[in-house]
Design an enzyme around this catalytic site. Structure first.
Site, PDB file in Angstrom:
ATOM      1  N   LYS A  13       0.879  -1.381   0.050  1.00  0.00           N
ATOM      2  CA  LYS A  13       0.019   0.030   0.037  1.00  0.00           C
ATOM      3  C   LYS A  13       0.967   1.337   0.099  1.00  0.00           C
ATOM      4  CE  LYS A  13      -3.123   2.817   2.881  1.00  0.00           C
ATOM      5  NZ  LYS A  13      -4.251   2.663   4.231  1.00  0.00           N
TER       6      LYS A  13
ATOM      7  N   ASP B 142      -2.498  10.070   3.923  1.00  0.00           N
ATOM      8  CA  ASP B 142      -3.928   9.726   3.889  1.00  0.00           C
ATOM      9  C   ASP B 142      -4.531  10.809   4.808  1.00  0.00           C
ATOM     10  OD1 ASP B 142      -6.325   8.557   4.093  1.00  0.00           O
ATOM     11  OD2 ASP B 142      -5.569   7.032   5.400  1.00  0.00           O
TER      12      ASP B 142
ATOM     13  N   LYS C 271     -10.057  12.804   8.431  1.00  0.00           N
ATOM     14  CA  LYS C 271      -9.766  12.271   9.680  1.00  0.00           C
ATOM     15  C   LYS C 271      -9.570  13.323  10.648  1.00  0.00           C
ATOM     16  CE  LYS C 271      -6.553   8.430   8.179  1.00  0.00           C
ATOM     17  NZ  LYS C 271      -7.179   7.300   8.927  1.00  0.00           N
TER      18      LYS C 271
ATOM     19  N   ASP D 163       1.669   6.120   5.542  1.00  0.00           N
ATOM     20  CA  ASP D 163       0.531   5.311   4.970  1.00  0.00           C
ATOM     21  C   ASP D 163       1.121   4.647   3.779  1.00  0.00           C
ATOM     22  OD1 ASP D 163      -1.753   4.064   5.504  1.00  0.00           O
ATOM     23  OD2 ASP D 163      -3.094   5.541   4.464  1.00  0.00           O
TER      24      ASP D 163
ATOM     25  N   ASP E 159     -12.169   6.975   3.555  1.00  0.00           N
ATOM     26  CA  ASP E 159     -10.786   6.725   4.744  1.00  0.00           C
ATOM     27  C   ASP E 159     -10.423   5.316   4.449  1.00  0.00           C
ATOM     28  OD1 ASP E 159      -8.854   7.430   6.010  1.00  0.00           O
ATOM     29  OD2 ASP E 159     -10.001   7.647   8.041  1.00  0.00           O
TER      30      ASP E 159
ATOM     31  N   GLU F  18      -9.374   3.852   2.005  1.00  0.00           N
ATOM     32  CA  GLU F  18      -8.837   3.904   0.622  1.00  0.00           C
ATOM     33  C   GLU F  18      -7.926   3.013   0.324  1.00  0.00           C
ATOM     34  OE1 GLU F  18      -7.834   5.502   3.095  1.00  0.00           O
ATOM     35  OE2 GLU F  18      -5.442   5.166   2.895  1.00  0.00           O
TER      36      GLU F  18
ATOM     37  N   ARG G  26      -7.591  -0.127   0.753  1.00  0.00           N
ATOM     38  CA  ARG G  26      -8.032  -1.583  -0.077  1.00  0.00           C
ATOM     39  C   ARG G  26      -8.536  -1.094  -1.339  1.00  0.00           C
ATOM     40  NH1 ARG G  26     -12.638  -2.018   4.426  1.00  0.00           N
ATOM     41  NH2 ARG G  26     -11.052  -1.262   5.746  1.00  0.00           N
TER      42      ARG G  26
HETATM   43  N1  BES Z   1      -4.299   4.350   7.012  1.00  0.00           N
HETATM   44  C1  BES Z   1      -5.364   4.347   7.956  1.00  0.00           C
HETATM   45  C2  BES Z   1      -5.190   2.613   8.866  1.00  0.00           C
HETATM   46  C3  BES Z   1      -4.191   3.400   9.831  1.00  0.00           C
HETATM   47  C4  BES Z   1      -4.746   3.933  11.198  1.00  0.00           C
HETATM   48  C5  BES Z   1      -2.815   3.151   9.697  1.00  0.00           C
HETATM   49  C6  BES Z   1      -3.897   4.236  12.046  1.00  0.00           C
HETATM   50  C7  BES Z   1      -1.976   3.581  10.745  1.00  0.00           C
HETATM   51  C8  BES Z   1      -2.631   3.865  12.031  1.00  0.00           C
HETATM   52  C9  BES Z   1      -6.363   3.524   6.796  1.00  0.00           C
HETATM   53  O1  BES Z   1      -6.617   4.313   5.513  1.00  0.00           O
HETATM   54  C10 BES Z   1      -7.957   4.021   7.451  1.00  0.00           C
HETATM   55  O2  BES Z   1      -8.265   4.926   7.279  1.00  0.00           O
HETATM   56  N2  BES Z   1      -8.684   3.108   7.843  1.00  0.00           N
HETATM   57  C11 BES Z   1      -9.925   3.193   8.549  1.00  0.00           C
HETATM   58  C12 BES Z   1     -10.801   2.001   7.939  1.00  0.00           C
HETATM   59  C13 BES Z   1     -12.183   2.542   8.144  1.00  0.00           C
HETATM   60  C14 BES Z   1     -12.787   3.593   7.619  1.00  0.00           C
HETATM   61  C15 BES Z   1     -12.940   1.137   7.823  1.00  0.00           C
HETATM   62  C16 BES Z   1      -9.625   2.888  10.056  1.00  0.00           C
HETATM   63  O3  BES Z   1      -8.998   2.013  10.465  1.00  0.00           O
HETATM   64  O4  BES Z   1     -10.503   3.627  10.415  1.00  0.00           O
HETATM   65 ZN    ZN Z   2      -4.763   4.866   4.633  1.00  0.00          ZN
HETATM   66 MN    MN Z   3      -7.734   5.980   5.350  1.00  0.00          MN
END
Ligand code: BES
Ligand code: ZN
Ligand code: MN
Length: 479
Positions: free
Chosen positions: A244, A249, A256, A267, A326, A328, A330
């Site tokens: 990834k 992000d 966020k 990220d 968010d 993104e 996947r």
């Molecule tokens: N990049 C984040 C995941 C992340 C969070 C990595 C904290 C490192 C530290 C990812 O893109 C994300 O935002 N995931 C969301 C998914 C949700 C919207 C289903 C999450 O984990 O909140």
């Molecule tokens: Zn992310």
């Molecule tokens: Mn995200």
């Protein structure tokens, strides 16, 4: 500063003495009283200066014989590099011979990794960097060519980890997808792997609707990198590595909160782990062909950003209704896994800072692993255990797939509140070819640390590089 790590029979004059001390040997140590008083107990990686025959000497703890493993040597190496950063040269005594049952080459490699990793600092943006002056490390002992080449391999792997750390630590405003592509091309030319860069035109032609959809809110164009490396000798098959590469992000329109956004320059930690692994391949020479697939974009909120409810078409033809911008990672991995699948490898491993839910489940220093092949999962687990990176399996139950059902498309990009790391895994699984063994490594936790350890500074860790390299080295076609 790059250091040399050399096996010698006798230390040269002028090198500061470093002496390993096991818990057992500590009892009879000439400075036992002095050391105990200062709180030293010969725990792995503890260091303390003591008076020596020729000036001061650095003592490093190696713990009790029964508990020592390869990671003990990595930790001790890191501690030595930290404590001796003001020295120019050191000579390390009484460490190599404490491996017991552990093979000398394993001891040597782990020690060398620690010595390089412990000296790592991200200094690119400091006007007056406090660089380590340590240039020469002699390790006193026996073992000959085999141990020296273990040092060399350990150094190459650790330097590859440091490359990944630099990439993770660089801010998102400068490490944009075009900049990351350029850096990767340079690394490929210097370290012996091929890099093909796809720009917006080629990405559109390949119909990578996930990558284009995430990029839509950004003023900076996306890139898609394809990496390739072939072994000099015979090959046991083709392993595809997917990473990834979200260079920043923000969450997109599902923005966020400010606190959670700061770390999101990292990220692209999955892409960095894959790039780092490629940097070590020529030195390690695993008996497999390796391909890399890296979708690169940031996730921004521009005037034409993907809206909630928009439907994206991934390059394999499946459609996704975006319920949260968010989620993104996947979306871009869907395109990358589809492309990897189209090239028909023998196995696929993806690495991604994918879900906060994985950290909720496992804490922040274990990566979550899941996949479609018990054999490949086992290999990933064994590899990570061997190199001191922590992974833990999470379930991937097909009956949870209904969480992703969409009224108007093939699926949506988020599920319910529970099991978020697994739901993300089930989403990815939709884009992996039937019958191709696949493992997903969620490194959201261990890609960054908030506290330094003897082998990592705060922030980017380069997690994943060592596991991937070890996996490739020990790879067997899974049943
Ligand atoms: N990049 C984040 C995941 C992340 C969070 C990595 C904290 C490192 C530290 C990812 O893109 C994300 O935002 N995931 C969301 C998914 C949700 C919207 C289903 C999450 O984990 O909140
Ligand atoms: Zn992310
Ligand atoms: Mn995200």
């Amino acid at each position: 500063m790059t250091v040399t790590i050399e096996l010698v029979k006798e230390a040269s004059a002028g090198a500061m003495t470093v002496a390993g001390v096991t818990a057992e040997a500590f009892e009879d140590h000439p400075h036992h009283a002095l050391l105990s008083e200062s709180g030293f107990a010969a725990k792995v990686g503890e260091t303390q200066m003591v008076p020596g025959d020729t000036g001061v000497e650095l003592v490093v703890g190696l713990g009790p014989d029964a508990e020592r493993d390869a990671d003990s040597f990595r930790t001790a190496g890191g501690a030595i590099a930290r404590a001796a950063k003001k020295q120019q040269s050191v000579a390390v005594h009484d460490v190599l011979e404490t491996g017991g049952e552990i093979a000398p080459s394993v001891v040597g490699q782990a020690l060398a990794e620690g010595l390089v990793l412990g000296g790592y600092r991200y200094t690119a943006l400091k006007s007056d960097p406090e660089d380590s002056s340590l240039a020469s490390i002699e390790v006193v002992g026996k073992g000959g060519k085999r141990v020296q080449s273990a040092f060399d391999v350990g150094r190459s792997i650790a330097e590859a980890v440091c490359i990944a750390r630099d990439l993770v630590n660089e801010p998102g405003g400068t490490l944009t997808p075009p900049a990351l592509a350029k850096k990767t091309e340079k690394l490929g030319a210097a370290l012996g792997f091929e890099v093909t860069v796809l720009g917006p035109k080629e990405i559109k032609a390949a119909k990578m609707g996930g990558l284009l959809g995430v990029n839509r809110g950004s003023d900076i164009p996306p890139r898609f990198l394809e990496l390739s490396w072939k072994p000099e000798g015979s090959s046991r098959g083709v392993v595809a590595l997917v990473g990834k590469g979200v260079t920043f992000d923000s969450g997109g329109l599902s923005l966020k909160p400010s606190d959670g956004m700061l770390a999101m320059k990292g990220d692209m930690g999955g892409a960095a782990a894959v790039i780092g692994a490629f940097c070590a391949l020529d030195a390690v020479q695993p008996r497999v062909e390796v391909r890399g697939y890296l979708p690169l974009t940031d996730n921004m909120t521009g005037g034409d950003a993907t809206r909630l409810g928009d439907v994206l078409t991934i390059s394999n033809g499946k459609t996704v209704e975006v319920h949260n911008t968010d989620a993104e990672g996947r979306l871009i991995l869907a395109d990358a896994l589809s492309k990897a699948t189209a090239d028909e490898p023998d196995a696929i491993v993806d690495v991604a800072t994918l879900t906060g839910a994985c950290m909720v489940a496992l804490g922040d220093n274990h990566a979550g692993i899941m996949g479609t092949s018990d054999g490949l999962l086992e290999q990933v687990q064994e590899a990570s255990a061997a190199v001191g990176e922590k992974t833990w399996p999470l379930p991937l139950p097909q009956e949870w797939r209904s969480n992703l059902d969409s009224e108007i498309a093939d699926m949506k990009n988020i599920g319910g509140r529970y099991g978020g790391a697994s739901i993300a895994g089930l989403f990815l699984k939709e884009f992996v070819g039937e019958g191709i063994p696949w493992v997903h490594i969620d490194i959201a936790g261990p890609a960054f640390v908030s506290k330094e350890t003897s082998t990592t500074t705060k922030d980017g860790t380069g997690f994943g590089v060592r596991t991937l390299v070890q996996l490739l080295k020990s790879y067997k076609r899974p049943r």
